[in-house]
Write a protein that holds these residues in place. Structure first.
Motif, PDB file in Angstrom:
ATOM      1  N   THR A 119     100.460-104.689 -33.307  1.00 34.19           N
ATOM      2  CA  THR A 119      99.484-103.788 -32.946  1.00 34.19           C
ATOM      3  C   THR A 119      98.324-102.826 -33.417  1.00 34.19           C
ATOM      4  OG1 THR A 119     100.397-102.058 -32.045  1.00 34.19           O
ATOM      5  CG2 THR A 119     100.835-104.290 -30.624  1.00 34.19           C
ATOM      6  N   SER A 120      98.856-102.760 -34.063  1.00 37.00           N
ATOM      7  CA  SER A 120      98.133-101.363 -34.489  1.00 37.00           C
ATOM      8  C   SER A 120      98.757-101.101 -36.114  1.00 37.00           C
ATOM      9  CB  SER A 120      97.575-100.127 -33.973  1.00 37.00           C
ATOM     10  OG  SER A 120      98.967 -99.724 -33.893  1.00 37.00           O
ATOM     11  N   PRO A 121      97.941-102.445 -36.853  1.00 33.62           N
ATOM     12  CA  PRO A 121      97.828-102.219 -38.663  1.00 33.62           C
ATOM     13  C   PRO A 121      96.792-101.861 -39.058  1.00 33.62           C
ATOM     14  CG  PRO A 121      97.337-104.151 -37.775  1.00 33.62           C
ATOM     15  CD  PRO A 121      97.695-104.078 -36.702  1.00 33.62           C
ATOM     16  N   ASN A 122      98.320-100.695 -40.108  1.00 38.24           N
ATOM     17  CA  ASN A 122      97.453 -99.295 -40.407  1.00 38.24           C
ATOM     18  C   ASN A 122      98.178 -99.637 -41.990  1.00 38.24           C
ATOM     19  OD1 ASN A 122      99.175 -98.107 -39.876  1.00 38.24           O
ATOM     20  ND2 ASN A 122      98.447 -97.898 -38.314  1.00 38.24           N
ATOM     21  N   LEU A 123      97.950 -98.459 -42.780  1.00 38.51           N
ATOM     22  CA  LEU A 123      98.366 -98.157 -43.984  1.00 38.51           C
ATOM     23  C   LEU A 123      99.700 -97.587 -43.759  1.00 38.51           C
ATOM     24  CD1 LEU A 123      98.264 -98.575 -47.150  1.00 38.51           C
ATOM     25  CD2 LEU A 123      97.178 -95.995 -47.360  1.00 38.51           C
ATOM     26  N   LEU A 124      99.870 -96.507 -43.003  1.00 40.14           N
ATOM     27  CA  LEU A 124     101.358 -96.006 -42.359  1.00 40.14           C
ATOM     28  C   LEU A 124     102.715 -97.324 -41.910  1.00 40.14           C
ATOM     29  CD1 LEU A 124     103.652 -93.583 -42.611  1.00 40.14           C
ATOM     30  CD2 LEU A 124     102.220 -93.491 -40.339  1.00 40.14           C
ATOM     31  N   SER A 125     101.959 -97.682 -40.739  1.00 47.57           N
ATOM     32  CA  SER A 125     103.081 -98.953 -39.871  1.00 47.57           C
ATOM     33  C   SER A 125     103.177 -99.936 -41.288  1.00 47.57           C
ATOM     34  CB  SER A 125     101.909 -99.605 -39.106  1.00 47.57           C
ATOM     35  OG  SER A 125     100.909-100.114 -39.129  1.00 47.57           O
ATOM     36  N   THR A 126     102.549-100.385 -41.899  1.00 49.27           N
ATOM     37  CA  THR A 126     102.367-101.328 -43.031  1.00 49.27           C
ATOM     38  C   THR A 126     103.672-100.744 -43.887  1.00 49.27           C
ATOM     39  OG1 THR A 126     100.038-102.447 -42.494  1.00 49.27           O
ATOM     40  CG2 THR A 126     101.365-102.762 -44.486  1.00 49.27           C
ATOM     41  N   GLY A 127     103.556 -99.308 -44.675  1.00 50.69           N
ATOM     42  CA  GLY A 127     104.448 -99.083 -45.942  1.00 50.69           C
ATOM     43  C   GLY A 127     105.828 -98.771 -45.017  1.00 50.69           C
ATOM     44  N   LEU A 128     106.135 -98.227 -43.668  1.00 53.06           N
ATOM     45  CA  LEU A 128     107.294 -98.238 -43.441  1.00 53.06           C
ATOM     46  C   LEU A 128     107.101 -99.587 -43.225  1.00 53.06           C
ATOM     47  CD1 LEU A 128     105.728 -95.006 -40.955  1.00 53.06           C
ATOM     48  CD2 LEU A 128     107.313 -95.120 -42.961  1.00 53.06           C
ATOM     49  N   LEU A 129     107.112-100.546 -42.367  1.00 50.06           N
ATOM     50  CA  LEU A 129     107.800-101.685 -42.663  1.00 50.06           C
ATOM     51  C   LEU A 129     108.299-102.513 -43.877  1.00 50.06           C
ATOM     52  CD1 LEU A 129     108.330-104.285 -40.989  1.00 50.06           C
ATOM     53  CD2 LEU A 129     106.181-105.342 -40.592  1.00 50.06           C
ATOM     54  N   VAL A 130     107.144-102.511 -44.473  1.00 49.98           N
ATOM     55  CA  VAL A 130     107.896-103.380 -46.590  1.00 49.98           C
ATOM     56  C   VAL A 130     108.587-102.172 -46.734  1.00 49.98           C
ATOM     57  CG1 VAL A 130     106.886-103.354 -48.811  1.00 49.98           C
ATOM     58  CG2 VAL A 130     105.503-103.921 -46.105  1.00 49.98           C
ATOM     59  N   LEU A 131     108.781-101.004 -46.636  1.00 47.45           N
ATOM     60  CA  LEU A 131     109.955-100.093 -47.339  1.00 47.45           C
ATOM     61  C   LEU A 131     111.099-100.140 -46.487  1.00 47.45           C
ATOM     62  CD1 LEU A 131     110.643 -97.845 -49.275  1.00 47.45           C
ATOM     63  CD2 LEU A 131     110.080 -96.424 -47.369  1.00 47.45           C
ATOM     64  N   ASN A 132     110.889 -99.962 -45.048  1.00 48.01           N
ATOM     65  CA  ASN A 132     112.512-100.726 -44.619  1.00 48.01           C
ATOM     66  C   ASN A 132     112.805-101.908 -44.343  1.00 48.01           C
ATOM     67  OD1 ASN A 132     114.311-100.066 -43.394  1.00 48.01           O
ATOM     68  ND2 ASN A 132     113.525-100.590 -40.583  1.00 48.01           N
ATOM     69  N   LEU A 133     111.611-102.992 -44.257  1.00 50.31           N
ATOM     70  CA  LEU A 133     112.901-104.203 -44.803  1.00 50.31           C
ATOM     71  C   LEU A 133     113.486-104.249 -46.777  1.00 50.31           C
ATOM     72  CD1 LEU A 133     109.843-107.011 -43.319  1.00 50.31           C
ATOM     73  CD2 LEU A 133     112.030-106.587 -42.752  1.00 50.31           C
ATOM     74  N   ALA A 134     112.385-103.840 -47.346  1.00 49.08           N
ATOM     75  CA  ALA A 134     113.320-103.963 -48.515  1.00 49.08           C
ATOM     76  C   ALA A 134     114.871-103.517 -47.853  1.00 49.08           C
ATOM     77  CB  ALA A 134     112.564-103.453 -49.508  1.00 49.08           C
ATOM     78  N   ILE A 135     115.175-102.305 -47.837  1.00 47.73           N
ATOM     79  CA  ILE A 135     115.865-101.614 -47.599  1.00 47.73           C
ATOM     80  C   ILE A 135     116.865-102.294 -47.101  1.00 47.73           C
ATOM     81  CG2 ILE A 135     117.565 -99.548 -46.957  1.00 47.73           C
ATOM     82  CD1 ILE A 135     114.800 -97.296 -47.600  1.00 47.73           C
ATOM     83  N   VAL A 136     117.025-102.653 -45.667  1.00 50.43           N
ATOM     84  CA  VAL A 136     117.818-103.543 -45.506  1.00 50.43           C
ATOM     85  C   VAL A 136     117.527-104.636 -45.793  1.00 50.43           C
ATOM     86  CG1 VAL A 136     117.720-105.316 -43.542  1.00 50.43           C
ATOM     87  CG2 VAL A 136     116.678-102.651 -43.118  1.00 50.43           C
ATOM     88  N   LEU A 137     116.657-105.318 -46.701  1.00 48.13           N
ATOM     89  CA  LEU A 137     117.197-106.713 -47.538  1.00 48.13           C
ATOM     90  C   LEU A 137     118.499-106.234 -48.583  1.00 48.13           C
ATOM     91  CD1 LEU A 137     116.470-109.757 -48.143  1.00 48.13           C
ATOM     92  CD2 LEU A 137     114.670-108.555 -48.884  1.00 48.13           C
ATOM     93  N   TYR A 138     117.759-105.405 -49.317  1.00 48.35           N
ATOM     94  CA  TYR A 138     118.783-104.703 -50.246  1.00 48.35           C
ATOM     95  C   TYR A 138     120.157-104.637 -49.802  1.00 48.35           C
ATOM     96  CZ  TYR A 138     120.602-103.018 -54.471  1.00 48.35           C
ATOM     97  OH  TYR A 138     121.012-102.458 -55.787  1.00 48.35           O
ATOM     98  N   LEU A 139     120.361-103.404 -48.540  1.00 47.95           N
ATOM     99  CA  LEU A 139     121.819-103.299 -48.440  1.00 47.95           C
ATOM    100  C   LEU A 139     122.029-104.870 -48.599  1.00 47.95           C
ATOM    101  CD1 LEU A 139     120.896 -99.964 -46.070  1.00 47.95           C
ATOM    102  CD2 LEU A 139     122.240-100.247 -48.087  1.00 47.95           C
ATOM    103  N   TYR A 140     121.463-106.010 -47.568  1.00 47.65           N
ATOM    104  CA  TYR A 140     122.074-106.880 -46.992  1.00 47.65           C
ATOM    105  C   TYR A 140     122.763-108.166 -48.314  1.00 47.65           C
ATOM    106  CZ  TYR A 140     122.684-111.761 -45.755  1.00 47.65           C
ATOM    107  OH  TYR A 140     123.126-113.211 -45.834  1.00 47.65           O
ATOM    108  N   LEU A 141     121.613-107.863 -49.353  1.00 46.02           N
ATOM    109  CA  LEU A 141     122.447-108.524 -50.487  1.00 46.02           C
ATOM    110  C   LEU A 141     122.638-107.665 -50.971  1.00 46.02           C
ATOM    111  CD1 LEU A 141     119.014-109.321 -51.898  1.00 46.02           C
ATOM    112  CD2 LEU A 141     120.039-110.967 -50.746  1.00 46.02           C
ATOM    113  N   THR A 142     123.566-106.723 -51.547  1.00 42.32           N
ATOM    114  CA  THR A 142     124.502-105.348 -51.691  1.00 42.32           C
ATOM    115  C   THR A 142     125.614-105.723 -50.960  1.00 42.32           C
ATOM    116  OG1 THR A 142     122.989-103.999 -52.016  1.00 42.32           O
ATOM    117  CG2 THR A 142     125.231-103.399 -53.118  1.00 42.32           C
ATOM    118  N   LEU A 143     125.609-106.289 -49.789  1.00 43.20           N
ATOM    119  CA  LEU A 143     127.161-106.325 -49.276  1.00 43.20           C
ATOM    120  C   LEU A 143     127.525-108.092 -49.106  1.00 43.20           C
ATOM    121  CD1 LEU A 143     126.736-104.406 -45.746  1.00 43.20           C
ATOM    122  CD2 LEU A 143     128.150-103.728 -47.435  1.00 43.20           C
TER     123      LEU A 143
END
Length: 152
Positions: A119-143
């Motif tokens: 709805t409102s892409p900006n640097l903050l929303s993009t950064g938070l999404l990418v960071l959280n996706l990376a963390i969730v993906l990493y944890l999934y792969l770890t498990l």
């Protein structure tokens, strides 16, 4: 086999816990003060326009907060902080249930972050999404790696 990226995630979670703790302590310190006056002083100190959108929201919100609501918000921030510190400790020490907890707690935010990004892409929303996706993906792969190693 444990992957080595859990420690940076643990530090990130600890920083969120520390931020929440600081917010809780700040709210506790402000209880009893004239919050509207404090909010106006903060907006002025930061050289923000009180008539603009975000500073206006902060000032309006400060008008409606009672000491009881502030206490409830401070308690919520303390509980959130405690959860983040426990999660951080568990990730640091590679406790499996905290890895699952971190995966689920990170994944919970993804729909809201995706909506905000859409709805409102900006640097903050993009950064938070990418960071959280990376963390969730990493944890999934770890498990997943742990499960495969455990099955062998």
């Amino acid at each position: 086999m444990k992957l080595s990226g859990l420690k940076p995630i643990a530090l990130f979670e600890a920083s969120k816990g520390l931020l929440a703790l600081l917010v809780a302590l700040g709210i506790h310190e402000l209880a009893g003060d004239n919050l509207q006056s404090v909010a106006e002083s903060l907006v002025t100190h930061l050289h923000l326009n009180p008539a603009s959108h975000l500073p206006g929201i902060i000032i309006d919100a400060s008008r409606s907060l009672s000491d009881a609501r502030l206490g409830l918000i401070a308690t919520g921030a303390m509980v959130y902080s405690l959860v983040r510190f426990i999660e951080s400790w568990g990730l640091w020490h590679q406790v499996r249930w905290t890895e699952w907890f971190a995966l689920v707690s990170g994944a919970i935010y993804l729909p809201a972050e995706l909506y905000e990004f859409a709805t409102s892409p900006n640097l903050l929303s993009t950064g938070l999404l990418v960071l959280n996706l990376a963390i969730v993906l990493y944890l999934y792969l770890t498990l997943r790696v742990q499960r495969k190693t455990h099955q062998q």
